[in-house]
Design an enzyme around this catalytic site. Structure first.
Site, mmCIF file in Angstrom:
data_model
loop_
_atom_site.group_PDB
_atom_site.id
_atom_site.type_symbol
_atom_site.label_atom_id
_atom_site.label_comp_id
_atom_site.label_asym_id
_atom_site.label_seq_id
_atom_site.Cartn_x
_atom_site.Cartn_y
_atom_site.Cartn_z
ATOM 1 N N GLU A 269 0.840 -1.212 0.000
ATOM 2 C CA GLU A 269 0.000 0.000 0.000
ATOM 3 C C GLU A 269 0.869 1.253 0.000
ATOM 4 O OE1 GLU A 269 -3.190 -0.232 -0.596
ATOM 5 O OE2 GLU A 269 -2.977 -2.400 -0.528
ATOM 6 N N TRP A 272 1.566 1.746 -3.424
ATOM 7 C CA TRP A 272 0.509 2.450 -4.163
ATOM 8 C C TRP A 272 0.687 3.963 -4.049
ATOM 9 C CZ3 TRP A 272 -3.097 1.525 -7.737
ATOM 10 C CH2 TRP A 272 -3.430 0.194 -8.006
ATOM 11 N N TRP A 300 -21.921 11.967 -18.463
ATOM 12 C CA TRP A 300 -22.157 12.136 -17.027
ATOM 13 C C TRP A 300 -23.487 12.850 -16.809
ATOM 14 C CZ3 TRP A 300 -18.795 9.284 -14.566
ATOM 15 C CH2 TRP A 300 -17.486 9.152 -15.025
ATOM 16 N N ASN A 335 -10.536 2.899 3.485
ATOM 17 C CA ASN A 335 -10.310 2.718 2.053
ATOM 18 C C ASN A 335 -11.414 1.910 1.367
ATOM 19 O OD1 ASN A 335 -8.632 2.851 -0.408
ATOM 20 N ND2 ASN A 335 -8.514 0.633 -0.112
ATOM 21 N N TRP A 353 -16.507 12.185 -11.851
ATOM 22 C CA TRP A 353 -15.621 11.869 -10.730
ATOM 23 C C TRP A 353 -15.024 13.125 -10.086
ATOM 24 C CZ3 TRP A 353 -10.509 13.343 -11.433
ATOM 25 C CH2 TRP A 353 -10.111 13.582 -12.758
ATOM 26 N N TRP A 376 -9.966 8.449 -7.536
ATOM 27 C CA TRP A 376 -11.215 8.768 -8.238
ATOM 28 C C TRP A 376 -11.203 8.257 -9.670
ATOM 29 C CZ3 TRP A 376 -15.848 9.675 -6.519
ATOM 30 C CH2 TRP A 376 -15.973 10.033 -5.186
HETATM 31 C C1 LIG Z 1 -11.728 7.634 -4.165
HETATM 32 C C2 LIG Z 1 -10.465 7.539 -3.334
HETATM 33 C C3 LIG Z 1 -9.823 8.704 -2.921
HETATM 34 C C4 LIG Z 1 -8.642 8.625 -2.153
HETATM 35 N N1 LIG Z 1 -8.046 9.797 -1.758
HETATM 36 C C5 LIG Z 1 -6.900 9.733 -1.036
HETATM 37 C C6 LIG Z 1 -6.251 10.921 -0.623
HETATM 38 O O1 LIG Z 1 -6.672 12.043 -0.935
HETATM 39 N N2 LIG Z 1 -5.130 10.795 0.144
HETATM 40 C C7 LIG Z 1 -4.609 9.570 0.496
HETATM 41 O O2 LIG Z 1 -3.590 9.525 1.198
HETATM 42 N N3 LIG Z 1 -5.202 8.439 0.078
HETATM 43 C C8 LIG Z 1 -6.328 8.472 -0.662
HETATM 44 N N4 LIG Z 1 -6.936 7.307 -1.047
HETATM 45 C C9 LIG Z 1 -6.253 6.024 -0.794
HETATM 46 C C10 LIG Z 1 -6.601 5.290 0.518
HETATM 47 O O3 LIG Z 1 -7.977 5.225 0.697
HETATM 48 C C11 LIG Z 1 -5.956 5.940 1.759
HETATM 49 O O4 LIG Z 1 -4.584 6.176 1.533
HETATM 50 C C12 LIG Z 1 -6.095 5.031 2.975
HETATM 51 O O5 LIG Z 1 -7.445 4.766 3.239
HETATM 52 C C13 LIG Z 1 -5.458 5.706 4.180
HETATM 53 O O6 LIG Z 1 -5.659 4.951 5.327
HETATM 54 P P1 LIG Z 1 -4.445 4.306 6.115
HETATM 55 O O7 LIG Z 1 -3.397 5.336 6.350
HETATM 56 O O8 LIG Z 1 -4.998 3.626 7.305
HETATM 57 O O9 LIG Z 1 -3.905 3.263 5.059
HETATM 58 P P2 LIG Z 1 -3.065 1.909 5.211
HETATM 59 O O10 LIG Z 1 -3.910 0.815 4.685
HETATM 60 O O11 LIG Z 1 -2.504 1.760 6.568
HETATM 61 O O12 LIG Z 1 -1.889 2.102 4.160
HETATM 62 C C14 LIG Z 1 -0.639 2.708 4.491
HETATM 63 C C15 LIG Z 1 -0.384 3.922 3.623
HETATM 64 O O13 LIG Z 1 -0.307 3.534 2.257
HETATM 65 C C16 LIG Z 1 -0.866 4.568 1.423
HETATM 66 N N5 LIG Z 1 -2.013 4.015 0.707
HETATM 67 C C17 LIG Z 1 -2.858 3.039 1.094
HETATM 68 N N6 LIG Z 1 -3.778 2.770 0.134
HETATM 69 C C18 LIG Z 1 -3.495 3.620 -0.886
HETATM 70 C C19 LIG Z 1 -4.083 3.843 -2.167
HETATM 71 N N7 LIG Z 1 -5.122 3.131 -2.619
HETATM 72 N N8 LIG Z 1 -3.561 4.827 -2.954
HETATM 73 C C20 LIG Z 1 -2.496 5.556 -2.535
HETATM 74 N N9 LIG Z 1 -1.899 5.376 -1.338
HETATM 75 C C21 LIG Z 1 -2.381 4.421 -0.526
HETATM 76 C C22 LIG Z 1 -1.305 5.689 2.340
HETATM 77 O O14 LIG Z 1 -0.278 6.652 2.396
HETATM 78 C C23 LIG Z 1 -1.477 4.972 3.674
HETATM 79 O O15 LIG Z 1 -1.320 5.821 4.783
HETATM 80 C C24 LIG Z 1 -8.112 7.359 -1.814
HETATM 81 C C25 LIG Z 1 -8.779 6.196 -2.235
HETATM 82 C C26 LIG Z 1 -9.944 6.282 -2.985
HETATM 83 C C27 LIG Z 1 -10.636 5.013 -3.406
#
Ligand SMILES: Cc1cc2nc3c(=O)[nH]c(=O)nc-3n(C[C@H](O)[C@H](O)[C@H](O)COP(=O)(O)OP(=O)(O)OC[C@H]3O[C@@H](n4cnc5c(N)ncnc54)[C@H](O)[C@@H]3O)c2cc1C
Length: 448
Positions: A269, A272, A300, A335, A353, A376
């Site tokens: 992650e 990602w 849309w 997420n 979106w 998005w």
């Molecule tokens: C529509 C949508 C919008 C999002 N907008 C953002 C946003 O503005 N900022 C943001 O940081 N994340 C965003 N995310 C990705 C993700 O949802 C969050 O990073 C995650 O929920 C953060 O929770 P966590 O720190 O507990 O993640 P954990 O699961 O603990 O993951 C660890 C770290 O990995 C990174 N990460 C995890 N999943 C993703 C992912 N899918 N994409 C990119 N990085 C990821 C984050 O930095 C996160 O803190 C978005 C996802 C979706 C579907």
């Protein structure tokens, strides 16, 4: 009088800060500065929830610097270059150091600043403090940026050896006279109306809060991350996203703090996050345009009433509403639920979106242009490595699968369980009918 300006941006920490260490190593007094010039970032200047976070985080950083006998000089204006030139004039600084950012307008601004300052005889240097690997250092076999995550991460992780995190500095040399600055309060980052109680209760912005959260996560939840990360009722994820966004913690620190977990789903992650930053750097137009060009013609819908119902968590679809209420209350959403609410907006309601991206931008404490744009576009099916448009999440079956006891839903929609069940609105759309019309709209796109 001479000095080095250390320009803080999204790197609000003292540990593992290459620009700060290099500034100190120059041997001249170091002047830490923060410049608030939001107009330079256009419509993607920090939103309301991120401003709340920024206020807290800057306060923490300023106090940490004071403990080292230093200060954070805060200034604001329309233009960072003008603010830096004024600071150079006020302090006799000969160098400006900063950590790189990857948003299109910021990249262009920084490039311009670097060129002009260098042409004027100053030293202007930028450093990597936000990524495990720079976007220009990863290419596929044809020498192009990766657009699919799995091969990207496989390539990155094969020989990834990020340097060990740098320690926090002991005591940077300070100037004999500090330049003037304004107070943090003068930036007016805090909301005018008091809606941020939930944010305050949920988060501890700043470097120490980030380190504590990382320790707590690595002490327990990381072990079950693979099983629990999709369950919104469980605190199974790290919640490090806002800390990583504001640079209170670096991915290098995460990598080195978790040697056992380098090939785990959790580190994937973090991968990602790297991927989204690389994509934003290589495809800067995607903040407002679909990566896959054919989606520019997608039919849309626009419906203000339905958009408002979605934003307020009043769609009558429990998992969607629970997520939108969690977001409003805490500035964060799980997420799995982000994917569900996004799919509902772009498919069942068939709204652009960008409506969703803008709402998230204003309400998320972790609002990040790279991850939000990719998230998005992924949900809408028009981005890199995106979910195919025809795969429409069904929020009811998602709830059955990932919130089987309705624990998350009841937490955020208490009226569903209590006597006031009638206060809960009926669904604003029929899930089956709206799914079919989304698929029909998608077909017209392909048929052209
Ligand atoms: C529509 C949508 C919008 C999002 N907008 C953002 C946003 O503005 N900022 C943001 O940081 N994340 C965003 N995310 C990705 C993700 O949802 C969050 O990073 C995650 O929920 C953060 O929770 P966590 O720190 O507990 O993640 P954990 O699961 O603990 O993951 C660890 C770290 O990995 C990174 N990460 C995890 N999943 C993703 C992912 N899918 N994409 C990119 N990085 C990821 C984050 O930095 C996160 O803190 C978005 C996802 C979706 C579907």
């Amino acid at each position: 009088m001479t000095a080095t300006l250390l320009w803080f941006r999204q790197d609000l920490r003292l540990t593992d800060h290459p620009a700060l260490q290099a500034a100190i190593a120059r041997g001249e007094p170091v002047i830490p500065v923060f410049l608030w010039c939001p107009d330079e970032e256009g419509e993607w200047a920090p939103g309301a929830a991120a401003r709340w976070w920024l206020h807290q985080s800057l306060g923490t950083l300023a106090r940490d610097l004071e403990r080292l006998g230093s200060q954070l000089v805060i200034r604001q204006g329309k233009d960072s270059l003008a603010a830096l030139r004024k600071l150079i004039k006020d302090t006799g600084a000969t160098a400006v150091y900063w950590s790189r950012r990857y948003e299109p307008l910021v990249v262009a601004r920084d490039r311009h600043i670097k060129e002009l300052l260098r042409a004027e005889g100053f030293e202007a240097r930028s450093f990597n403090a936000a990524l495990l690997i720079e976007p220009w250092d990863v290419q596929n076999l044809s020498g192009k940026p990766f657009q699919v995550f799995t091969p990207f991460w496989r390539r990155v992780i094969t020989d990834l050896a990020p340097p060990a995190p740098l320690p926090a500095p002991k005591k940077p040399l300070s100037p004999a006279h500090w330049p003037s600055g304004i107070t943090l309060e003068a930036l007016r980052l805090m909301p005018k109306i008091h809606w941020h109680g939930g944010l305050q209760q949920t988060w501890s912005p700043g470097e120490r809060g980030a380190a504590k959260l990382l320790d707590a996560f690595l002490d327990g939840p990381v072990k079950d991350y693979g099983d629990t990360r999709n369950l919104p009722a469980v605190s199974g994820t790290s919640r490090l996203s806002p800390h990583l966004h504001f640079g209170e913690l670096s991915p290098r620190q995460v990598w080195h703090a978790a040697p056992k977990w380098r090939s785990s789903q959790f580190m994937t992650e973090i991968g990602w996050r790297e991927f989204t930053h690389h994509l934003l750097y290589h495809f800067p137009r995607t903040t407002n345009e679909p990566l896959r060009g054919e989606f520019a013609r997608f039919p849309w819908r626009d419906n203000e009433r339905e958009l408002a119902a979605w934003q307020r968590g009043q769609t009558g679809i429990p998992l969607v509403d629970a997520g939108m209420r969690e977001l409003w209350e805490t500035g964060w959403m799980h997420n799995r639920v982000r994917m569900v609410v996004a799919s509902f907006l772009v498919k069942n309601l068939r709204m652009h979106w960008l409506h969703g991206a803008r709402w998230f931008w204003d309400t998320l404490v972790d609002a990040d242009l790279a991850s939000n744009t990719l998230g998005w576009q992924w949900a809408a099916g028009c981005g890199a490595d995106a979910a195919p448009y025809f795969r429409v999440f069904n929020p009811a079956s998602q709830a059955e699968k990932f919130d089987p006891d309705n624990e998350y839903i009841r937490r955020w929609i208490p009226e569903l369980g209590g006597k006031s069940a009638k206060a809960y609105p009926p669904p604003i759309v029929d899930l089956k009918v709206s799914r079919e019309s989304a698929l029909a709209a998608f077909k017209t796109l392909r048929g052209r």
